[in-house]
Design a protein around this motif. Sequence first.
Motif, short mmCIF file in Angstrom:
data_model
loop_
_atom_site.label_atom_id
_atom_site.label_comp_id
_atom_site.label_asym_id
_atom_site.label_seq_id
_atom_site.Cartn_x
_atom_site.Cartn_y
_atom_site.Cartn_z
N TYR A 73 27.85 1.59 35.89
CA TYR A 73 28.48 2.46 34.90
C TYR A 73 29.93 2.11 34.63
O TYR A 73 30.72 2.96 34.21
N GLN A 117 17.79 9.53 34.30
CA GLN A 117 18.48 8.30 33.93
C GLN A 117 19.27 8.50 32.64
O GLN A 117 20.36 7.96 32.47
N GLU A 118 18.72 9.30 31.73
CA GLU A 118 19.43 9.57 30.47
C GLU A 118 20.74 10.32 30.74
O GLU A 118 21.77 10.04 30.11
N GLN A 119 20.72 11.27 31.66
CA GLN A 119 21.94 11.99 31.99
C GLN A 119 22.97 11.07 32.63
O GLN A 119 24.16 11.14 32.31
N ARG A 120 22.54 10.19 33.52
CA ARG A 120 23.47 9.24 34.13
C ARG A 120 24.08 8.33 33.08
O ARG A 120 25.30 8.10 33.09
N ASP A 121 23.27 7.82 32.18
CA ASP A 121 23.77 6.90 31.16
C ASP A 121 24.75 7.58 30.20
O ASP A 121 25.67 6.95 29.69
N GLU A 122 24.54 8.87 29.98
CA GLU A 122 25.41 9.61 29.05
C GLU A 122 26.73 10.00 29.69
O GLU A 122 27.80 9.88 29.06
N PHE A 123 26.68 10.48 30.94
CA PHE A 123 27.86 11.12 31.51
C PHE A 123 28.67 10.25 32.48
O PHE A 123 29.88 10.46 32.62
N TRP A 178 33.99 19.31 30.03
CA TRP A 178 32.65 19.80 30.37
C TRP A 178 32.74 20.66 31.62
O TRP A 178 33.67 20.52 32.40
N ARG A 233 22.44 21.82 26.04
CA ARG A 233 21.18 21.20 25.66
C ARG A 233 20.16 21.32 26.79
O ARG A 233 20.51 21.21 27.98
N HIS A 236 20.14 18.72 29.27
CA HIS A 236 21.27 18.67 30.18
C HIS A 236 21.10 19.63 31.37
O HIS A 236 22.09 20.02 32.00
#
Length: 406
Positions: A73, A117-123, A178, A233, A236
């Motif tokens: 990341y 994985q989507e949360q990791r990639d976003e945040f 956030w 969301r 999230h």
Amino acid sequence: MDFAFGPEDEAFRAEARGWLAEHLTGDHARARGRGGLGGEHCGRHGGTAQRRAWERVLGRGGWIGLGWSSDAYGNRRATLTQQVVWAEEYARARAPGRCGHIGENLLAPTLLAYGSQEQRDEFLPPIARGEALWCQGYSEPGAGSDLAGVRTRAVRDGESLLVTGQKIWTSLAREADWCFVLARTEEGSRGHRGLSLLLVPMDQPGRVEVRPIRQMTGTSEFNEVFFDGARARAAHVVGGLGEGWRVAMGLLGFERGVSTLAQQIGFAEELAQVVREAVDFGAVRDAVVRERLVRQWADLRIMRWNALRTLGGSGAGVLPGAPSVAKLLWGRWHQRLGELALEVRGAAGAVGPSDWRPDAPYELDPTQRLALFTRADTIYGGADEVQRNIIAERVLGLPREARGPR
């Protein structure tokens, strides 16, 4: 346990020390020693804008996320001993107080352990770059250290959840982008059941309101946060709906890791200042004062050895009860230091700055802020009484404390 620093660690230390010397210049150099608890105002150098700028400098250097279990990341990874080295060098350089530590040290490890994985990639990339700041929405007026009493609620609305409730003692809420919020998502649930951990954007005018709490230091690190239908969301929710207690407890396990060693280096500097003032004011001639100073030094060494044992001991994660033991040790130790800091000054400890003018704001010096802010040390981050219950029930196996109906 072998926790010695090897040649690679010392090479890493030289790199860290050199990088800090090169980048702690200009406003960053003038902010040295500023931005810690009890000193969030920091004046022109060390205020919010400067601290955010420093986070981005750290991010460009790759120094955010050293302890994450992945380096995918934009962060660099470091061994446990190298993380300790970085924490030590950062504290010794008196670099500006971190405002990104909640995202780096609490949320990021939680997403790596429980998130998608989507949360990791976003945040995680914005945290690693020092661009996104986070705060923690746990405590409430009726549920401080006892999180099972959380009453903030979130109800489904299409692809979102609407969050309504109040959080309190929220550090950095005014600056945060956030907030990770523990909320009740199952109607009629009580206690540990029906809770979820939600990632909520703070920039929602009319839906999220932050009210600073002014402390006796004159500063306001802590805040009340009011959510009035704030949107989060559904994607999230960390770990899934209804899994909030498991995720929240896992997050708290990350709270007291390597950073405790850096905290102890800061404590050592404060103790050294108290010793200097004991000499300057003549208090060191008192045998009782000398004994108390020695006791503070010895207890600080014990805290360090306990932290090293906890970090390097089992290899199977955090030892049961270790975070609670660490909190009990440092909270009361720091409070005793604050009391001693004023006592060695005598009456001079209550006197303001010599250049104070009636038309100027009253300013506490660092020793006075230390004495006043440490009154909260046995409360915030988990009250002493709650930590003792955790140790008694979960480690020693003693009967649970009697609790009334919720």
